[in-house]
Design an enzyme around this catalytic site. Structure first.
Site, PDB file in Angstrom:
ATOM      1  N   GLU B 226       0.849  -1.187   0.000  1.00 50.26           N
ATOM      2  CA  GLU B 226       0.000   0.000   0.000  1.00 50.26           C
ATOM      3  C   GLU B 226       0.887   1.241   0.000  1.00 50.26           C
ATOM      4  OE1 GLU B 226      -3.108   0.166   2.946  1.00 50.26           O
ATOM      5  OE2 GLU B 226      -3.474   2.295   2.575  1.00 50.26           O
ATOM      6  N   ARG B 304      -7.450   2.623  13.603  1.00 50.01           N
ATOM      7  CA  ARG B 304      -8.351   1.475  13.435  1.00 50.01           C
ATOM      8  C   ARG B 304      -8.271   0.524  14.635  1.00 50.01           C
ATOM      9  NH1 ARG B 304     -11.839  -0.847   9.489  1.00 50.01           N
ATOM     10  NH2 ARG B 304     -11.442   0.707   7.893  1.00 50.01           N
ATOM     11  N   GLU B 706     -10.742  -8.007   4.311  1.00 51.53           N
ATOM     12  CA  GLU B 706     -10.035  -8.079   5.584  1.00 51.53           C
ATOM     13  C   GLU B 706     -10.747  -8.852   6.699  1.00 51.53           C
ATOM     14  OE1 GLU B 706      -7.700  -4.069   6.254  1.00 51.53           O
ATOM     15  OE2 GLU B 706      -9.612  -3.684   5.262  1.00 51.53           O
TER      16      GLU B 706
END
Lengths: 465, 749
Positions: B226, B304, B706
């Protein structure tokens, strides 16, 4: 100069014989279906087939091309994923698609090649063997379940295979392209590999050398040991077995006779690396590599094997347990090679066992391994050989522990006492494969496991801990 | 529909970076990196390396025309270390040579002198020394301080979780080539083409419009590409800018493992309070995230962790604080789950500890605290469409939990040396980028005059099947067969300003954009057809490449209609843009509605532990999962099975080891083990829950990338459950992964 057949074409190369097959395939021949994932034989993305002409027929194995020096493919048939492609998908490819056995796809050619090798194998297809066929292939998308289903479906498709005329059946059923039928002829026409070479570096299977120091070998000519057919045999005398110095682990697994003497042989072999590695790696290489955790070193130490070392015409025999003088320090000159491995065959009353624990159960290097050969008569230990790896600088024959047990009654107290002696005899260190405390505890447990497994009616875990 | 790439994959004809045919005159780049984890660079001597025949150039920070800066969120990471090094493996230079072998040889000839400084590898130590990447954040709900008085049981403890190596089988790599007028094209194995383009423009000091980034597909990403695909792509582009030749940089495996960050290791302290009915009344947790030497994506990952700190449970009083701790490890980065798995592991550990102390089963606490619709998350969003209790009931009945428990109990009674264990693992995972502006996407659709269709989106194909899903969307709207549609590579020239392929949201975002584009085109074509047939546009439909009028097949085919529209000068190209509605988040208050929706489910994990050897095998994992209305059950099932096993790997055999000096010990595939075919559970059963889905998901088919990874957490607690059957004195340490080593030590301590 090396000649071989790559898929359906003859290739002649002047590259150094120590250079790697994967680079030749990808960067000289521009066949990009063979992938590079690790260059240490641990992922299987570069898997290819090597076919040998034996008694007029082709025999195929799968290997990791990242650890295969081209010296070892002279006169052979190399099959890459491109060499398996036909107008339509083969059943292996089609089942992989049907079961959604691919995600990112990078590992896929390796899986297809390994499963195609399974189809080419002369062994009876079974579900277990179909999974074993892909034991050297890693899928990091971890989509193993669809791949398992693929392997099982292929097994079903092979049930009708004509084992007497395997290649023809596979061609007729479009598992492999038709050019496979011409390969024996193409191979026979190749010029023989000139083995007379000035090269000094000796290479067997290369499965450890090319992991540790590829840069040393890639650009030079090597002296391949595996190409010497005279050193590749398994011979039985009345009470002994003799292995040639270039006997591979896979050869060992193929010996049904040896399996009679060591009943769990295949289960032990399953714990050691993977099919493609076992196809290349030699037993003698495992010894000379001198890794303190060599699985077959532990195995043959417990068989109290002797090795024959040869240099020019001179040869001598020593016990394997006397071969190791210190960390990677051998009783061997630079140009001596192991020509024979000799050991007494276990008798009916002799029990043998190998234990190994690693981070991952399969395709991994041991944290600790140990092997035992033991003869018990009237509940007394008449004779014992015991070895362990991962607990010191060398593969260790546990003299003191074995000596203590010799003549003792087979009883939990003696086994526990033997463990105390064994703990004093070893010197594990903390490293990436475990802490010292762990290795000590683990060796105790594996030592106990020998007895629990071999003498279940007398020795149980509860009696020992 | 099967994955549209599968035929290319099984024939070995799919193209990855190193498979692109080599362009004449290509230079090969090898990275020279720091041999120590922290220190001041005194000198670097390149003279011997430069003198090696075949070496073309060695690029260092001095050659950078723009900023020597690649930090995506915070500007704290140099492309090439200039004064100091902060982790072992930090790039210092790029050696460009006529072959990779020469470049490797040259690397060995570089001499470097570094004045070593103190190395920190432990996040708690970093936090104590004030070494933080950015200030800590706290999410809270209710008041934990007041809640303890309502608790009958209060427990405190510590949890440690190791990282995880991505181990994409295709290593990091990029291939740059010069185009005319100083323009550069970079083929990159990246999840974030725009990130590469933006960062490269900054470093090369040129406009984004002069850099074209192209991605065909990735041989695995999992988050590792990423942000961290960027440096290698910039290096290649920089080499091309300086030398005007094509430059290829493909990392060798050990270089990749040494130089790139991984899933973040975390340490955490918790305090959990339960009332007499086992309801969790209060939960306090402090996370110490091991960020490594630079921010990378750590701020977002840490966020997160906070979002998912209570996993699938409603807790009225929560205080969750997280510190992003700066250590001398490679900057840790995104990895499937993105901080949520660590947050979930901590609360599961807290519950397990409470259950141990109360001498009850963990699932008794889990069950009575499950979230239900209308409950508030600590970040202010109200749960909607989260049916955990029904999922629990489904699992109990579908997979006969009682029978399993009974079998395990009786097995354990009769076996001394082998024990079985099980665990239940619920998950609830929020879908959206938590940074609201990232929740946008575009799709460009061309209908060619022969009726065939070309699609470009911002989605990167990395095995998750997003291209297959994109194709399905277009094929459904146009009702043309799949072979008439091509998914183009992901390319910044065709689709600009993309968000990375991440956060499980890519199919939703790009799919919705594509849907809009296709619908607009369909509407234009229907208008053309309506005027031809002189009927109302509402009566026109497409079916199997034919035009239908009032449900009846007409004599006009799709191809004819397209041709007709072209001749009438109707625009046959459309760009769709989608931005997720509703979502918002206020960082000052740490409250809002950050997620478009939640995905939930429950897994039952069964394990057998060999109590002589300390090894284990997973007998089964049985999952009930909320797919919504899956648009591709085959692809989605693959994501569940794969995510699960990857999560189990993280919890069991995958162990990252660094020395105290910051040197990576688990630096190759022979020392870092990921699951092989034998490590996967013998059986994986997946039962889709009958849920409605949500309009926020593409075709009501919920995101699936995910969430299933976190089912893998059940593996840890199942092993623990089996250990307890052997060693009643066992005290949990909550230190993942549960390697064979830890199991054996736990059995006999």
């Amino acid at each position: 100069m090396i000649e071989f057949i790559l898929n359906d074409k003859k290739v002649v190369t002047n590259k150094p014989t120590g250079s790697l097959l994967v680079d030749l395939i990808r960067y000289d021949q521009h066949l990009k279906g063979t992938k590079i994932g690790c260059r240490e034989g641990d992922c299987g993305a570069c898997t290819v087939l090597i076919g040998s002409l034996v008694d007029g027929a082709m025999q195929y194995i799968n290997v990791t091309s990242c650890l295969t020096p081209i010296a070892n493919i002279a006169g052979k048939h190399i099959v890459t994923i491109e060499g398996l492609n036909m107008v339509n998908l083969s059943p292996v490819q089609q089942e992989m698609v049907n079961e959604s056995g691919t995600q990112c796809g990078f590992c896929t050619p390796g899986f297809v090649v390994s499963l195609s090798n399974y189809c080419l194998s002369e062994n009876e297809p079974t579900q277990a063997k179909s999974i074993a066929a892909i034991d050297g292939n890693i899928c990091r998308c971890t989509g193993y379940k669809p791949i398992e289903r693929t392997a099982h479906n292929i097994t079903d498709l092979l049930l009708n295979k004509d084992h007497n005329n395997s290649i023809k059946w596979l061609i007729d059923n479009q598992f492999i392209p038709t050019y496979f039928k011409d390969i024996p002829q193409l191979i026979s026409n190749l010029s023989p590999f000139d083995k007379v070479t000035k090269a000094h570096k000796l290479v067997g299977g290369g499965t450890d050398l090319y992991v540790q120091q590829p840069e040393v070998f890639e650009e030079i000519d090597i002296r391949p040991i595996n190409q010497n057919a005279n050193l590749r045999f398994i011979r039985f005398d009345e009470t002994t077995c003799i292995l040639g110095g270039s006997t591979t682990v896979a050869d060992l697994a193929q010996s049904t006779k040896l399996q009679k003497y060591i009943p769990n042989l295949l289960a032990y072999i399953k714990l050691v690396s993977s099919t493609p590695i076992r196809n290349s790696s030699t037993i003698a290489g495992n010894f000379v590599n001198a890794s303190p955790i060599g699985d077959f070193t532990a195995f043959f130490l417990a068989l109290n094997a002797q090795i024959t070392l040869q240099e020019d015409r001179e040869s001598r025999a020593i016990f394997l347990k006397d071969f190791y003088k210190g960390y990677k320090d051998l009783d061997k000159t630079a140009s001596e090679i192991i020509t024979e491995i000799t050991f007494e065959l276990p008798t009916v009353s002799t029990h043998f066992n190998l234990e190994k624990v690693s981070k991952r159960i399969h395709l991994d290097i041991a944290s600790v391994n140990t092997a035992i050969q033991i003869r018990v008569k009237n509940k007394v230990i008449e004779h014992i050989h015991l070895s362990a790896g991962g607990i010191g600088p060398i593969p260790t024959y546990l003299h003191n522990t074995a000596q203590y047990l010799q003549g003792k009654k087979l009883a939990p107290t003696h086994i526990k006492e033997a463990n105390a002696i064994m703990q004093a005899e070893i010197s594990p260190i903390s490293d990436v494969r475990g802490t010292e405390d762990y290795k000590r505890l683990l060796l105790r447990q594996l030592f106990y496991a020998h007895f629990i497994k071999l003498f279940p009616s007398q020795i149980t875990l509860t009696l020992l801990v | 529909m099967k994955n549209i790439d599968s035929k290319g994959h099984v024939t070995g004809t799919s193209i990855y970076i190193d498979d692109i045919p080599t362009i004449e005159g290509t230079g090969y780049g090898v990275v020279f990196d720091s041999p120590c984890a922290h220190g001041k660079i005194i000198s670097v001597n390149y003279s011997k390396a430069k003198a090696l025949p075949g070496v073309i150039h060695i690029i260092t920070h001095k050659d950078i025309p723009g900023e020597n800066q690649i930090g995506g969120i915070l500007p704290d990471e140099e492309l090439f270390a200039s004064q100091e090094v902060h982790f072992q493996g930090q790039p210092i230079a790029l050696i460009i040579a006529e072959s990779e072998q020469i470049a490797f040889k040259a690397r060995k000839l570089i001499e470097i002198e570094i004045d070593k400084k103190t190395v920190i590898t432990d996040p708690r130590e970093a936090q104590q020394k004030g070494q933080l990447i950015f200030p800590p954040r706290t999410f809270s709900l209710g008041n934990t301080k007041d809640s303890w008085k309502d608790c009958s049981h209060i427990f405190e403890g510590k949890v440690d979780i190791n990282g995880q190596e991505h181990l994409y089988i295709e290593t990091q790599g990029a291939y740059a080539q010069p185009l005319e007028n100083g323009n550069i094209k970079v083929s990159s194995s990246t999840q974030g083409p725009t990130a590469v383009q933006r960062a490269a423009a900054k470093v090369l000091n040129i406009g984004m419009h002069t850099i074209e980034v192209d991605v065909v597909r990735l041989g695995g990403g999992f988050g590792g590409k990423e942000d961290q695909a960027t440096p290698w792509a910039i290096m290649a582009a920089l080499g091309t800018q300086i030398l005007r030749i094509p430059i290829k940089v493909i990392l060798h495996r050990m270089d990749d493992m040494r130089m790139t960050g991984k899933r973040h290791p975390y340490s955490a302290d918790y305090k959990i309070g339960l009332n007499k009915d086992l309801k969790i009344v209060g939960y306090e947790v402090t996370f110490f995230q091991n960020a490594g030497a630079a921010a990378d994506l750590s701020p977002a990952v840490m966020e997160r962790t906070l979002f998912h700190a209570t996993n699938s449970y409603f807790i009225p009083n929560v205080e969750a604080t997280a510190y992003s701790c700066k250590t001398n490890l490679p900057p840790n980065t995104a990895f499937r789950g993105f901080g949520a798995p660590q947050g979930m592991f901590v609360i599961e550990s807290a519950i397990a500890y409470a259950a141990n102390e109360l001498a009850i089963e963990k699932q008794q606490i889990q069950k009575v605290n499950l979230l239900k619709d209308g409950d508030e998350f600590p970040y202010g969003q109200i749960a909607e469409g989260v049916g955990l209790s029904p999922a629990w009931e489904t699992l109990v009945s579908k997979f006969n939990l009682k029978a399993t428990q009974k079998e395990i109990a009786s097995f354990n009674k009769t076996n001394d040396a082998v024990k079985k264990g099980y665990a239940l693992m619920p998950i609830t995972f929020g879908i959206s980028f938590t940074k609201t502006p990232m929740n946008q996407a575009r799709a460009l659709v061309h209908i060619y005059s022969d009726g065939s269709v070309g699609i470009s989106t911002g989605a990167v194909e990395m095995g998750q099947g997003v291209n297959t899903k994109m194709l399905q969307i277009a094929a459904n709207i146009f009702s043309v067969s799949a072979n008439r549609i091509k998914l183009e590579s992901t390319n910044t020239t065709r689709v600009a300003n993309t968000s990375p392929t991440a956060a499980s949201a890519t199919a939703d975002l790009n799919g919705k954009a594509l849907e809009k584009a296709c619908n607009a085109l369909a509407k234009r074509l229907k208008t053309t057809a309506a005027s031809y047939f002189k009927v109302d546009v509402g009566t026109i439909q497409f079916k199997d490449e034919q035009v239908l009028v009032n449900g009846n097949t007409s004599d006009v085919s799709w191809n004819q209609l397209v041709d007709m529209a072209f001749l009438e000068r109707v625009c046959l190209t459309e760009n769709g843009h989608y931005a997720t509605p509703i979502i918002n988040f206020n960082k000052d208050k740490e409250k809002g509605h950050p997620f478009a929706y939640h995905v939930f489910g429950l897994a039952l994990t069964e394990v057998t532990v060999d109590c002589i050897r300390g090894t284990y095998e997973f007998d089964a994992v049985k999952i009930v999962h909320d797919f919504g209305k899956s648009m591709n059950p085959t692809v989605d099932r693959g994501q569940i099975e794969g995510g699960l096993v990857q999560g189990m790997g993280w919890m069991t055999l995958e162990e990252i080891k660094y020395t105290k000096e910051g040197r990576l010990l688990s630096n190759s595939l022979s020392t870092y083990k990921v699951p092989d075919v034998y490590s996967a559970p013998k059986q994986i059963l997946i039962e889709p829950l009958e849920t409605e889905g949500t309009d926020m998901a593409i075709l009501k088919s919920k995101a699936v990338g995910e969430p299933p990874l976190m089912y893998g957490i059940g593996a840890y607690f199942a092993i623990e459950n089996a250990i307890k059957a052997f060693n009643p004195a066992y005290k949990s340490t909550f230190n993942a992964p549960f390697t064979h080593e830890k199991v054996l030590m736990a059995l006999y301590n």
